[in-house]
Design a protein around this motif. Structure first.
Motif, PDB file in Angstrom:
ATOM      1  N   LEU A 165       0.546  -1.381  -0.326  1.00 41.67           N
ATOM      2  CA  LEU A 165      -0.093   0.447   0.181  1.00 41.67           C
ATOM      3  C   LEU A 165       0.914   1.144   0.140  1.00 41.67           C
ATOM      4  CD1 LEU A 165      -3.106  -1.111   2.581  1.00 41.67           C
ATOM      5  CD2 LEU A 165      -2.807  -0.368   0.009  1.00 41.67           C
ATOM      6  N   ALA A 166       1.879   1.389   0.669  1.00 43.66           N
ATOM      7  CA  ALA A 166       2.975   2.709   0.755  1.00 43.66           C
ATOM      8  C   ALA A 166       3.401   2.638  -0.432  1.00 43.66           C
ATOM      9  CB  ALA A 166       3.763   2.281   1.886  1.00 43.66           C
ATOM     10  N   LEU A 167       3.957   1.741  -1.286  1.00 45.37           N
ATOM     11  CA  LEU A 167       4.658   1.682  -2.675  1.00 45.37           C
ATOM     12  C   LEU A 167       3.486   2.326  -3.771  1.00 45.37           C
ATOM     13  CD1 LEU A 167       7.092  -1.193  -2.429  1.00 45.37           C
ATOM     14  CD2 LEU A 167       7.218   0.650  -2.131  1.00 45.37           C
ATOM     15  N   ALA A 168       2.143   2.136  -3.223  1.00 45.33           N
ATOM     16  CA  ALA A 168       1.079   2.399  -4.181  1.00 45.33           C
ATOM     17  C   ALA A 168       1.432   3.747  -4.571  1.00 45.33           C
ATOM     18  CB  ALA A 168       0.193   1.597  -3.898  1.00 45.33           C
ATOM     19  N   LEU A 169       1.849   4.594  -3.220  1.00 51.20           N
ATOM     20  CA  LEU A 169       1.528   6.017  -3.194  1.00 51.20           C
ATOM     21  C   LEU A 169       3.202   6.899  -3.690  1.00 51.20           C
ATOM     22  CD1 LEU A 169       0.185   5.930   0.206  1.00 51.20           C
ATOM     23  CD2 LEU A 169      -0.864   6.335  -1.596  1.00 51.20           C
ATOM     24  N   THR A 170       3.793   5.698  -3.902  1.00 44.14           N
ATOM     25  CA  THR A 170       4.976   6.687  -4.983  1.00 44.14           C
ATOM     26  C   THR A 170       4.800   6.356  -5.925  1.00 44.14           C
ATOM     27  OG1 THR A 170       6.083   4.202  -4.778  1.00 44.14           O
ATOM     28  CG2 THR A 170       6.054   5.206  -2.995  1.00 44.14           C
ATOM     29  N   SER A 171       5.773   7.518  -7.219  1.00 45.91           N
ATOM     30  CA  SER A 171       5.697   7.158  -8.241  1.00 45.91           C
ATOM     31  C   SER A 171       6.136   6.192  -9.179  1.00 45.91           C
ATOM     32  CB  SER A 171       6.346   8.582  -8.802  1.00 45.91           C
ATOM     33  OG  SER A 171       7.908   9.232  -8.045  1.00 45.91           O
ATOM     34  N   LEU A 172       7.793   5.150  -8.309  1.00 42.92           N
ATOM     35  CA  LEU A 172       8.505   4.486  -8.092  1.00 42.92           C
ATOM     36  C   LEU A 172       7.420   3.402 -10.014  1.00 42.92           C
ATOM     37  CD1 LEU A 172       9.170   2.850  -4.585  1.00 42.92           C
ATOM     38  CD2 LEU A 172      10.624   4.683  -6.729  1.00 42.92           C
ATOM     39  N   PRO A 173       8.474   2.831 -10.657  1.00 42.71           N
ATOM     40  CA  PRO A 173       7.544   2.090 -11.651  1.00 42.71           C
ATOM     41  C   PRO A 173       7.208   0.837 -11.314  1.00 42.71           C
ATOM     42  CG  PRO A 173      10.609   2.709 -12.510  1.00 42.71           C
ATOM     43  CD  PRO A 173       9.803   3.568 -10.631  1.00 42.71           C
ATOM     44  N   GLU A 174       6.010   0.120 -11.639  1.00 40.44           N
ATOM     45  CA  GLU A 174       6.292  -1.684 -11.137  1.00 40.44           C
ATOM     46  C   GLU A 174       7.080  -2.065 -11.133  1.00 40.44           C
ATOM     47  OE1 GLU A 174       3.358  -3.876  -9.171  1.00 40.44           O
ATOM     48  OE2 GLU A 174       2.984  -1.694 -10.311  1.00 40.44           O
ATOM     49  N   ALA A 175       8.354  -1.955 -11.657  1.00 45.82           N
ATOM     50  CA  ALA A 175       9.326  -3.654 -11.756  1.00 45.82           C
ATOM     51  C   ALA A 175      10.371  -2.656 -10.374  1.00 45.82           C
ATOM     52  CB  ALA A 175      10.236  -3.275 -12.740  1.00 45.82           C
ATOM     53  N   GLU A 176      10.667  -1.956  -9.903  1.00 52.43           N
ATOM     54  CA  GLU A 176      10.575  -1.297  -8.944  1.00 52.43           C
ATOM     55  C   GLU A 176      10.067  -1.188  -7.391  1.00 52.43           C
ATOM     56  OE1 GLU A 176      14.139  -0.253  -6.293  1.00 52.43           O
ATOM     57  OE2 GLU A 176      13.643  -0.613  -8.460  1.00 52.43           O
ATOM     58  N   ARG A 177       8.780  -1.060  -7.502  1.00 50.10           N
ATOM     59  CA  ARG A 177       7.796  -2.041  -6.253  1.00 50.10           C
ATOM     60  C   ARG A 177       7.428  -3.259  -6.054  1.00 50.10           C
ATOM     61  NH1 ARG A 177       1.876   1.166  -8.012  1.00 50.10           N
ATOM     62  NH2 ARG A 177       3.877   3.824  -8.192  1.00 50.10           N
ATOM     63  N   GLN A 178       8.000  -3.795  -7.325  1.00 47.72           N
ATOM     64  CA  GLN A 178       8.177  -5.688  -7.570  1.00 47.72           C
ATOM     65  C   GLN A 178       9.215  -5.967  -6.742  1.00 47.72           C
ATOM     66  OE1 GLN A 178       5.675  -7.224  -7.325  1.00 47.72           O
ATOM     67  NE2 GLN A 178       3.887  -5.422  -7.542  1.00 47.72           N
ATOM     68  N   ASN A 179      10.027  -5.232  -6.655  1.00 40.55           N
ATOM     69  CA  ASN A 179      11.540  -5.767  -6.067  1.00 40.55           C
ATOM     70  C   ASN A 179      12.072  -4.926  -5.109  1.00 40.55           C
ATOM     71  OD1 ASN A 179      12.760  -6.459  -8.779  1.00 40.55           O
ATOM     72  ND2 ASN A 179      13.305  -4.445  -9.409  1.00 40.55           N
ATOM     73  N   ARG A 180      11.223  -3.915  -4.624  1.00 46.81           N
ATOM     74  CA  ARG A 180      10.943  -3.549  -3.091  1.00 46.81           C
ATOM     75  C   ARG A 180      10.095  -4.733  -1.914  1.00 46.81           C
ATOM     76  NH1 ARG A 180      11.526   2.611  -2.409  1.00 46.81           N
ATOM     77  NH2 ARG A 180      13.750   3.111  -3.851  1.00 46.81           N
ATOM     78  N   LEU A 181       9.101  -5.559  -3.112  1.00 40.20           N
ATOM     79  CA  LEU A 181       7.955  -6.216  -2.190  1.00 40.20           C
ATOM     80  C   LEU A 181       8.951  -7.521  -1.844  1.00 40.20           C
ATOM     81  CD1 LEU A 181       5.138  -5.738  -3.823  1.00 40.20           C
ATOM     82  CD2 LEU A 181       5.516  -5.070  -0.671  1.00 40.20           C
ATOM     83  N   ALA A 182       9.889  -7.991  -2.922  1.00 41.32           N
ATOM     84  CA  ALA A 182      10.295  -9.576  -2.785  1.00 41.32           C
ATOM     85  C   ALA A 182      11.442  -9.327  -2.294  1.00 41.32           C
ATOM     86  CB  ALA A 182      11.397  -9.776  -4.324  1.00 41.32           C
TER      87      ALA A 182
END
Length: 168
Positions: free
Chosen positions: A124-141
């Protein structure tokens, strides 16, 4: 009434309402003996909250249960643990570790594992950022790898050095 992490005293003040004080009053008026205690590092309690984990808070509940069982005015077969919010998992953990807790009540507590809640909050926190989807997935991983290392004690050496430093 299980105490746990956070700056809470025995009243468990939430949004200006002393929840545990009200619960204790209602339960004692109904004829129950109620124990409230300050969490580690709060009020007159010893210990340090910043270095305590679920295990230590669970041990605190079990210590109260042992103290109650030594009293002559307590029915040893009818001891219950109650947790509210973040203390719900603590009450459940205590009941899981002993057969000396006859019942557990959990109010307004998460019904999922800490892992699932942590990952959801990060997502949810990452969804509020402007990071690209690939970077969001990397951070979740990466978060999943950290959680795996925390639970198993293995895999820390495979994590980035800055992540290990933050965990320390």
């Amino acid at each position: 009434l299980a105490s746990g992490p956070g700056p809470q005293d025995r009243d468990y003040l939430a949004h200006g309402v002393p929840l545990y004080a009200y619960l204790a009053k209602s339960l004692s008026e109904a004829g129950y003996m109620v124990v409230r205690y300050d969490a580690r590092g709060q009020g007159r309690s010893g210990g340090r909250a910043e270095s305590s984990r679920l295990l230590e808070y669970t041990d605190d509940v079990l210590s109260v249960v042992d103290w109650l069982r030594r009293r002559n005015d307590v029915d040893r077969d009818r001891i219950a643990a109650l947790g509210y919010g973040d203390t719900g998992p603590i009450a459940l953990s205590a009941a899981r570790r002993t057969d000396r807790i006859a019942a557990v009540s959990v109010i307004n507590s998460p019904g999922r594992s800490g892992r699932a809640i942590t990952l959801e909050r990060q997502q949810l926190a990452l969804a509020l950022t402007s990071l690209p989807e690939a970077e969001r997935q990397n951070r979740l991983a990466l978060q999943e790898r950290v959680l795996d290392a925390v639970v198993s004690g293995r895999g820390w050496e495979e994590l980035p050095e800055d992540v290990r430093a933050q965990a320390e």
